[in-house]
Design a protein around this motif. Structure first.
Motif, mmCIF file in Angstrom:
data_model
loop_
_atom_site.group_PDB
_atom_site.id
_atom_site.type_symbol
_atom_site.label_atom_id
_atom_site.label_comp_id
_atom_site.label_asym_id
_atom_site.label_seq_id
_atom_site.Cartn_x
_atom_site.Cartn_y
_atom_site.Cartn_z
ATOM 1 N N GLN A 134 0.855 -1.086 0.116
ATOM 2 C CA GLN A 134 -0.031 0.008 0.044
ATOM 3 C C GLN A 134 0.898 1.219 0.116
ATOM 4 O O GLN A 134 2.110 1.111 0.242
ATOM 5 N N THR A 135 0.353 2.503 -0.348
ATOM 6 C CA THR A 135 1.034 3.720 -0.272
ATOM 7 C C THR A 135 1.172 3.907 1.373
ATOM 8 O O THR A 135 0.417 3.896 1.886
ATOM 9 N N GLY A 152 3.702 0.624 -3.822
ATOM 10 C CA GLY A 152 3.018 2.245 -3.870
ATOM 11 C C GLY A 152 4.023 3.244 -3.405
ATOM 12 O O GLY A 152 5.051 3.025 -3.441
ATOM 13 N N ASP A 153 3.311 4.572 -3.357
ATOM 14 C CA ASP A 153 3.976 5.759 -3.179
ATOM 15 C C ASP A 153 4.374 5.667 -1.826
ATOM 16 O O ASP A 153 3.888 5.017 -0.775
ATOM 17 N N ASN A 155 4.643 8.729 0.566
ATOM 18 C CA ASN A 155 4.181 10.312 0.593
ATOM 19 C C ASN A 155 4.913 11.346 1.571
ATOM 20 O O ASN A 155 5.587 10.749 2.504
ATOM 21 N N VAL A 168 10.811 1.003 -4.097
ATOM 22 C CA VAL A 168 9.647 1.655 -4.023
ATOM 23 C C VAL A 168 9.037 1.513 -5.443
ATOM 24 O O VAL A 168 9.432 2.100 -6.221
ATOM 25 N N PHE A 169 7.994 0.760 -5.438
ATOM 26 C CA PHE A 169 7.156 0.613 -6.776
ATOM 27 C C PHE A 169 6.162 1.837 -6.933
ATOM 28 O O PHE A 169 5.064 1.664 -6.900
ATOM 29 N N GLY A 170 6.793 3.154 -6.847
ATOM 30 C CA GLY A 170 6.009 4.471 -6.848
ATOM 31 C C GLY A 170 6.747 5.486 -6.683
ATOM 32 O O GLY A 170 8.233 5.390 -7.079
ATOM 33 N N THR A 171 6.348 6.607 -6.365
ATOM 34 C CA THR A 171 7.211 7.659 -6.193
ATOM 35 C C THR A 171 7.637 8.022 -4.661
ATOM 36 O O THR A 171 6.955 7.903 -3.846
ATOM 37 N N ALA A 190 13.474 3.527 -6.888
ATOM 38 C CA ALA A 190 11.883 3.606 -7.007
ATOM 39 C C ALA A 190 11.819 4.061 -8.616
ATOM 40 O O ALA A 190 12.841 4.527 -9.089
ATOM 41 N N HIS A 192 10.282 6.967 -9.143
ATOM 42 C CA HIS A 192 10.670 8.221 -9.162
ATOM 43 C C HIS A 192 10.889 8.629 -7.826
ATOM 44 O O HIS A 192 10.392 8.242 -7.016
ATOM 45 N N TYR A 218 13.034 4.181 -14.046
ATOM 46 C CA TYR A 218 13.111 4.200 -12.692
ATOM 47 C C TYR A 218 14.439 4.974 -12.268
ATOM 48 O O TYR A 218 15.297 5.251 -13.124
#
Length: 233
Positions: A134-135, A152-153, A155, A168-171, A190, A192, A218
């Motif tokens: 999950q993020t 997820g990201d 934050n 991290v498969f997200g930002t 990541a 990003h 990536y």
């Protein structure tokens, strides 16, 4: 045919001891590739029905969304199982993690045993990677005694810490600390990287001012000398 593929040919399907081998052209746009593959599967549905397919991407840039699209088409058009993805030899560690997320074994060109390219098993007694599906939102703090994988990201205001690598498969926009027990060889991967802070072992880096362009695939942060450098791929 393995050494050369005509530009106008979207793909080649060959027999393989583990099923069929789908060799994809690196220059064909995804919609054209999917349309041609759908036509082939529908024309030969009885032949391919309930078979296993190995996707060979050694001639094509790795893109998880493309793999998901091909996988869905194989299943919907002919009940074909995507059993494995084969990639080039570069950036193998990242692709192994990607294989874990895709749920498909990933093998790398030049390795003796394809099984060695599957998601890495920890040595006996070692802690397995912690996978968070999950993020990570503001206020979240996650610690792992081994590797840490975030599906997820991350934050702003979230903090993720691992003794090993962080993937991290997200930002990544929060705080990430890899190699928390002093391992400077740890890396932060990541899709990003726009962090509030990066740490690898005892080395700390703050993000540069201003926005930077997004990478094609990536980014990887690692220690070079006494600095953390982020490389885009």
């Amino acid at each position: 045919m393995l050494g050369r593929m005509r530009d106008t040919l979207p793909f080649v399907i060959k027999a393989d001891r583990e099923g069929f081998l789908l060799i994809v052209n690196g220059e064909i746009p995804l919609p054209d590739l999917l349309e041609a593959l759908r036509t082939k599967l529908e024309e030969s549905k009885a032949f391919f029905q309930n078979s296993r397919m190995i996707l060979d991407l050694r001639r094509r840039t790795f893109d998880p969304d493309e793999i998901h699209a091909v996988r869905a088409l194989l299943e919907q058009a002919a009940g074909v199982e995507l059993a494995e993805v084969r990639l080039g030899s570069s950036n193998g560690a990242f692709f192994r993690w990607a294989g874990a997320v895709l749920g498909v074994k990933v093998s790398l060109e030049g390795e003796r045993e394809r099984a060695a390219a599957a998601p890495q098993e920890p040595p006996p007694g070692a802690e397995p990677p912690l996978v968070v599906r999950q993020t990570c939102r503001s206020g979240t703090r996650i610690e792992s005694p081994a590797e840490l994988v975030i599906l997820g990201d991350v934050n702003p205001g979230a903090e993720i810490i691992a003794a090993g690598d962080i993937v991290v498969f997200g930002t990544l926009r929060g705080v990430a600390h890899a190699g928390a027990e002093g391992d400077r060889s740890a890396k932060i991967w990541a899709l990003h990287i726009e962090p509030q802070q990066l740490r690898i072992a005892d080395v700390v880096a703050l993000p540069p001012r201003g926005r930077k362009p997004k990478p094609k695939r990536y980014e990887v942060a690692e220690v070079k000398g006494d600095l953390i450098q982020v490389v885009s791929y």
